[in-house]
Design an enzyme around this catalytic site. Structure first.
Site, PDB file in Angstrom:
ATOM      1  N   GLU A   1       0.753  -1.353   0.028  1.00  0.00           N
ATOM      2  CA  GLU A   1      -0.136   0.031  -0.042  1.00  0.00           C
ATOM      3  C   GLU A   1       0.870   1.333  -0.056  1.00  0.00           C
ATOM      4  O   GLU A   1       1.473   1.250   0.647  1.00  0.00           O
ATOM      5  CB  GLU A   1      -0.855   0.094   1.215  1.00  0.00           C
ATOM      6  CG  GLU A   1      -1.894   1.092   1.202  1.00  0.00           C
ATOM      7  CD  GLU A   1      -2.913   1.052   2.573  1.00  0.00           C
ATOM      8  OE1 GLU A   1      -3.730   1.658   2.518  1.00  0.00           O
ATOM      9  OE2 GLU A   1      -2.487  -0.034   3.387  1.00  0.00           O
TER      10      GLU A   1
ATOM     11  N   LYS B   1      -9.326   3.420  -2.528  1.00  0.00           N
ATOM     12  CA  LYS B   1      -9.605   2.470  -1.664  1.00  0.00           C
ATOM     13  C   LYS B   1     -10.892   2.940  -0.950  1.00  0.00           C
ATOM     14  O   LYS B   1     -11.207   4.489  -0.918  1.00  0.00           O
ATOM     15  CB  LYS B   1      -8.541   2.963  -0.384  1.00  0.00           C
ATOM     16  CG  LYS B   1      -8.703   1.842   0.697  1.00  0.00           C
ATOM     17  CD  LYS B   1      -7.563   2.025   1.741  1.00  0.00           C
ATOM     18  CE  LYS B   1      -7.551   1.199   2.942  1.00  0.00           C
ATOM     19  NZ  LYS B   1      -6.313   1.213   3.898  1.00  0.00           N
TER      20      LYS B   1
ATOM     21  N   CYS C   1      -5.918  -3.317   2.180  1.00  0.00           N
ATOM     22  CA  CYS C   1      -5.597  -3.264   3.594  1.00  0.00           C
ATOM     23  C   CYS C   1      -6.763  -3.454   4.448  1.00  0.00           C
ATOM     24  O   CYS C   1      -7.491  -4.537   4.781  1.00  0.00           O
ATOM     25  CB  CYS C   1      -4.567  -2.355   3.828  1.00  0.00           C
ATOM     26  SG  CYS C   1      -3.810  -2.507   5.604  1.00  0.00           S
TER      27      CYS C   1
ATOM     28  N   PRO D   1      22.154   3.373  29.404  1.00  0.00           N
ATOM     29  CA  PRO D   1      22.576   3.370  30.994  1.00  0.00           C
ATOM     30  C   PRO D   1      22.270   1.840  31.187  1.00  0.00           C
ATOM     31  O   PRO D   1      20.912   1.942  31.515  1.00  0.00           O
ATOM     32  CB  PRO D   1      21.806   4.574  31.443  1.00  0.00           C
ATOM     33  CG  PRO D   1      20.734   5.012  30.541  1.00  0.00           C
ATOM     34  CD  PRO D   1      21.130   4.390  29.107  1.00  0.00           C
ATOM     35  N   LEU D   2      22.881   1.257  31.470  1.00  0.00           N
ATOM     36  CA  LEU D   2      22.667  -0.312  31.939  1.00  0.00           C
ATOM     37  C   LEU D   2      22.650  -0.469  33.412  1.00  0.00           C
ATOM     38  O   LEU D   2      23.612  -0.302  33.962  1.00  0.00           O
ATOM     39  CB  LEU D   2      23.571  -1.283  31.446  1.00  0.00           C
ATOM     40  CG  LEU D   2      23.640  -2.941  31.281  1.00  0.00           C
ATOM     41  CD1 LEU D   2      22.097  -3.094  30.749  1.00  0.00           C
ATOM     42  CD2 LEU D   2      24.543  -3.557  30.796  1.00  0.00           C
ATOM     43  N   SER D   3      21.419  -0.544  33.920  1.00  0.00           N
ATOM     44  CA  SER D   3      21.413  -0.557  35.496  1.00  0.00           C
ATOM     45  C   SER D   3      21.634  -1.940  35.993  1.00  0.00           C
ATOM     46  O   SER D   3      21.661  -1.802  37.361  1.00  0.00           O
ATOM     47  CB  SER D   3      19.990   0.059  35.713  1.00  0.00           C
ATOM     48  OG  SER D   3      18.979  -1.041  35.492  1.00  0.00           O
ATOM     49  N   GLY D   4      21.576  -3.113  35.389  1.00  0.00           N
ATOM     50  CA  GLY D   4      21.610  -4.300  35.980  1.00  0.00           C
ATOM     51  C   GLY D   4      20.093  -4.896  35.976  1.00  0.00           C
ATOM     52  O   GLY D   4      19.928  -6.091  36.734  1.00  0.00           O
ATOM     53  N   GLY D   5      19.254  -4.094  35.721  1.00  0.00           N
ATOM     54  CA  GLY D   5      17.976  -4.481  36.215  1.00  0.00           C
ATOM     55  C   GLY D   5      17.194  -5.082  34.706  1.00  0.00           C
ATOM     56  O   GLY D   5      18.016  -5.183  33.666  1.00  0.00           O
ATOM     57  N   ILE D   6      16.055  -5.716  34.948  1.00  0.00           N
ATOM     58  CA  ILE D   6      15.447  -6.422  33.689  1.00  0.00           C
ATOM     59  C   ILE D   6      15.172  -5.740  32.452  1.00  0.00           C
ATOM     60  O   ILE D   6      15.230  -6.158  31.393  1.00  0.00           O
ATOM     61  CB  ILE D   6      14.425  -7.435  34.183  1.00  0.00           C
ATOM     62  CG1 ILE D   6      14.076  -8.434  33.188  1.00  0.00           C
ATOM     63  CG2 ILE D   6      12.914  -6.387  34.497  1.00  0.00           C
ATOM     64  CD1 ILE D   6      13.037  -9.626  33.684  1.00  0.00           C
ATOM     65  N   ASP D   7      14.649  -4.448  32.732  1.00  0.00           N
ATOM     66  CA  ASP D   7      14.328  -3.687  31.662  1.00  0.00           C
ATOM     67  C   ASP D   7      15.392  -2.893  30.654  1.00  0.00           C
ATOM     68  O   ASP D   7      15.404  -3.417  29.556  1.00  0.00           O
ATOM     69  CB  ASP D   7      13.548  -2.480  32.076  1.00  0.00           C
ATOM     70  CG  ASP D   7      12.116  -2.745  32.731  1.00  0.00           C
ATOM     71  OD1 ASP D   7      11.566  -3.652  32.539  1.00  0.00           O
ATOM     72  OD2 ASP D   7      11.529  -1.806  33.523  1.00  0.00           O
ATOM     73  N   SER D   8      16.498  -2.623  31.360  1.00  0.00           N
ATOM     74  CA  SER D   8      17.686  -2.484  30.607  1.00  0.00           C
ATOM     75  C   SER D   8      18.306  -3.634  29.822  1.00  0.00           C
ATOM     76  O   SER D   8      18.835  -3.523  28.911  1.00  0.00           O
ATOM     77  CB  SER D   8      18.834  -1.380  31.128  1.00  0.00           C
ATOM     78  OG  SER D   8      19.261  -2.210  32.374  1.00  0.00           O
TER      79      SER D   8
END
Length: 743
Positions: A45, A114, A176, A359-366
């Site tokens: 499209e 369309k 579509c 910024p890598l925090s050590g948590g699951i999101d980063s």
């Protein structure tokens, strides 16, 4: 005469307003289709302009340059002897239409606008285009622009709800959104003898969505018979959406060809040989279908095209393509692949930046964001190994490497493109620091570690010198206001440091070009507003901004099993979610995310779904959750509507009363959670307006750009609905007491 036809559809990685690149990819797809023996090629499209031009569609240049691109295609004799279906915008009597332009041997055979436009969710087609509302058999004589007329002296063409009557078969079109409507055009097309239906789409990826699209296509041809060609855009064409391809060719409900859903290839052509006799036999054997076809009076403007798609008798080696098993990705694979492809397209097309920083925090999101970047590097490496010269060229350009450099692993690519930094304070733990370092090392990223206590202290000292007052943490006797301010100082300084490091790290490594900063706020935290405005959640892009915490955990588990030597990921899954913005006392966190928010991540996902997808307000959400989370049994569920009306007082059935509160949360607990969520959602609503642009992945995304439009200022008390909840809770508690007396 044989009735075998070879047809092609495609996935095209188009880019909004990239007329030169878009034209080249269209031409390449047509040439590939011809090489594969195809007599019909359909594209995605609005493939000439790119689907996501948005308000650029208002510009006359967009229309004019589309015609100029089409003129170049029409003049190219290499593209003759094949019927071509091309998507572009057209202006007629000062109305803009989203159209299919059908071309054969340099002559435009017809233009099909369309009818039904996508105008919800991520789409605002009626902001730019007018739906074609004329009668099905109505068509007009459209005056072609001079840039087209001068090529073959073609001045006019038929524009309307057309079908193509080729020598030996009939072709029709739907675009579509029309496939998703209750009265899809494919129904009337099939009843009017159309044997090949072409659908050109710009359909975006969303977790767990593909089966809906495939189900509609498969069932359309299973019910009505016929050959269905589905083309789609693929890749990031300049916005938050990723178009996930998956071009299809379906015959009588059976898939005979399926394209990639996630791919770094800019052009992918899907070709199959199909048998018209199978369609005719399938349809003619259903008597009720034939009667409906006889009675159908929704006729179309039919255009004769002097072209035979069928193969001749001489081509006896040609055989129909056999049916295929449909390929689906798991949600975890979709998270690994979709955002990774999106990040690659963004990086190679944005110009200048030489990679990503987080910024890598050590948590699951980063951690999840970092693994998506690693997945991107892995896809790039595999594409290069498969001989994709365009991907290699783009990589060399982005990473500022010589033309001789060829990576030997995903980690080598990560070393050039990905930069991470652990920004610790005295509130940070050794465990998060070690996890961040270990993950970055395994990914192959360029990693740095810093302690920002001195900068935080300088900010606090500045405030103390200016005001004469020094804020302290709550754990040491400070007020909630002081505590929050001290947390926000750290969070916002991380944002400032992120952009500093992103700009200068390539320079430190004797390279040039800054880095794009990646954010790592998941959709549940964004919905709740559990983030600091303009902290390290503020970034250039956020790959996980529309993905739930629950799905991210499953994704990390998938990565730990799918990629080799990533056992470190399991430590992220079991870690306590915390921002580490308050002091650690006796080895224990004083701040934990779920305790801080007052709700769990699973509950936030539930709230998000009910609010956006089921469109429930505060009272309706409470009633819904009474069924799902409450202690009431099925017999009370059956009577719940009556309970709401009568406040339970008119229920004389003792058995019903005895069924109250046998499992789950109490009504008051549910009420408090619902009101708590709505309070903080409303208070933090302003944060949604400044969220980092995020990859769209979830149907309850909080994207304020155009997907989730809400007021900035909302009365957080929701007084009317809250009062209704309280009345119902009181009545249910009264009924509980009556039960206890009876027992």
């Amino acid at each position: 005469m044989t009735n075998l036809i070879t047809v092609s559809t495609c996935n095209l990685n188009q880019w909004a307003l990239d007329f030169k690149g878009n034209k080249e990819r269209i031409v390449e797809s047509i040439l590939i289709a011809k090489k594969q023996g195809s007599k019909l090629r359909i594209g995605s499209e609005l493939e000439v302009t790119g689907y996501g031009c948005l308000d650029h569609f208002y510009e006359n240049d967009t229309i004019t340059q589309s015609w100029e691109v089409l003129a170049e295609i029409i003049k190219d004799a290499r593209l003759y002897d094949i019927l071509i279906d091309i998507g572009m915008p057209i202006l007629y009597e000062n109305c803009r239409y989203n159209c299919r332009v059908i071309v054969y041997n340099g002559i435009i055979q017809g233009i099909r606008p369309k009818k039904w436009l996508a105008n919800d969710g991520n789409y605002r087609e009626m902001r730019y285009f007018t739906p074609w509302m004329k009668a099905d058999n109505y068509s007009i004589k459209y005056k072609l622009p001079f840039v087209i007329e001068q090529i073959h002296n073609q001045a006019f063409v038929c524009l309307g709800n057309i079908t193509m009557n080729c020598l030996g078969t009939k072709i029709g079109f739907e675009t579509c959104e029309e496939l998703f409507t209750p009265q899809s055009p494919n129904i009337d097309l099939s009843l009017n003898g159309v044997e090949i239906i072409c659908n050109s789409s710009g359909s975006h990826h969303e977790l767990r969505k593909l089966d809906k699209r495939l189900d509609l296509i498969i069932n359309a041809t299973k019910r009505c018979g016929g050959i269905y060609l589905y083309a789609n855009q693929i890749g990031c064409d300049g916005d938050r959406l990723y178009y996930d391809g998956c071009a299809l060719i379906v015959v009588n409900g059976e898939v005979v060809a399926q394209g990639s859903q996630f791919s770094l290839n800019e052009v992918e052509v899907i070709t199959a040989t199909v048998d018209l006799d199978e369609v005719r036999s399938y349809r003619s054997s259903v008597i009720s279908r034939n009667m409906q076809a006889m009675a159908n009076d929704n006729l179309f403007a039919s255009i004769d095209v002097p072209f035979r798609l069928q193969e001749g008798e001489a081509n006896s080696s040609l055989k129909p393509t056999t049916k295929k098993t449909i390929r689906y990705h798991s949600p975890e694979e979709e998270i690994a692949l979709g955002p990774a492809c999106w990040l690659w397209d963004y990086l190679r097309r944005c110009g200048g930046p030489s990679g990503y920083f987080i910024p890598l925090s050590g948590g699951i999101d980063s951690c999840a964001t970092s693994m998506i970047v690693y997945s991107m590097c892995d896809l790039v490496f595999k594409a290069i190994k498969d001989g994709n010269k365009k991907v290699l060229s783009d990589l060399q350009k982005v990473s500022k490497q010589s033309l001789e450099w060829i990576p030997e692993s995903p980690e080598q690519i990560s070393d050039k493109l990905f930069h991470t930094c652990y920004m610790g304070t005295s509130n940070s733990s050794k465990e998060t620091k070690d996890r961040a370092e270990a993950l970055s090392k395994r990914i192959g990223a360029y990693h740095t570690t810093l302690n920002m206590d001195s900068i935080v202290a300088a900010m606090v000292t500045l405030f103390e010198v200016t005001t004469g007052k020094k804020p302290i943490y709550k754990i040491f006797g400070g007020s909630p206001t002081e505590n929050l301010a001290l947390q926000n100082i750290q969070a916002r300084l991380r944002m400032v440091l992120s952009y500093l490091f992103a700009q200068l790290l390539p320079w430190c490594r004797n390279s040039y070009g800054g880095l794009l900063v990646l954010g790592s706020s998941n959709v549940d935290e964004c919905l709740r507003g559990y983030l600091t405005k303009y902290d390290c959640s503020s970034a250039d892009l956020n790959p996980i901004g529309a993905i739930s915490k629950t799905d991210l955990k499953k994704f990390i588990l998938y990565c730990s099993e799918h990629y080799e030597n990533f056992s470190i990921l399991k430590d992220f899954i079991t870690a306590v979610p915390t921002a580490e913005l308050e002091p650690i006392v006796e080895g224990q966190y004083t701040q934990q995310d779920e305790a801080d928010m007052g709700v769990s991540y699973d509950e936030l996902s539930e709230f998000g779904y009910l609010r956006k997808v089921e469109k429930l307000g505060i009272y309706s959400m409470f009633v819904k959750l009474l069924h799902k989370w409450g202690k009431t049994s099925n017999s009370l569920h059956d009577n719940l509507d009556g309970c709401i009306v009568t406040q339970l007082e008119d229920l004389d059935n003792i058995d019903v009363k005895k069924s109250v509160l046998t499992r789950g949360l109490s009504p008051r607990e549910i009420a408090e959670k619902v009101k708590h969520f709505h309070k903080f959602y409303a208070i933090n609503r302003h944060k949604q307006t400044t969220l980092t642009p995020a990859y769209h992945a979830e149907n309850y995304s909080t994207d304020d750009n155009r997907f989730d439009l809400r007021p900035i200022l909302i009365n957080s008390k929701f007084e009317w609905g809250s009062a209704k909840i309280d009345l119902l809770v009181d009545a249910m508690e009264k009924a509980e007491k009556e039960i206890m007396k009876l027992d």
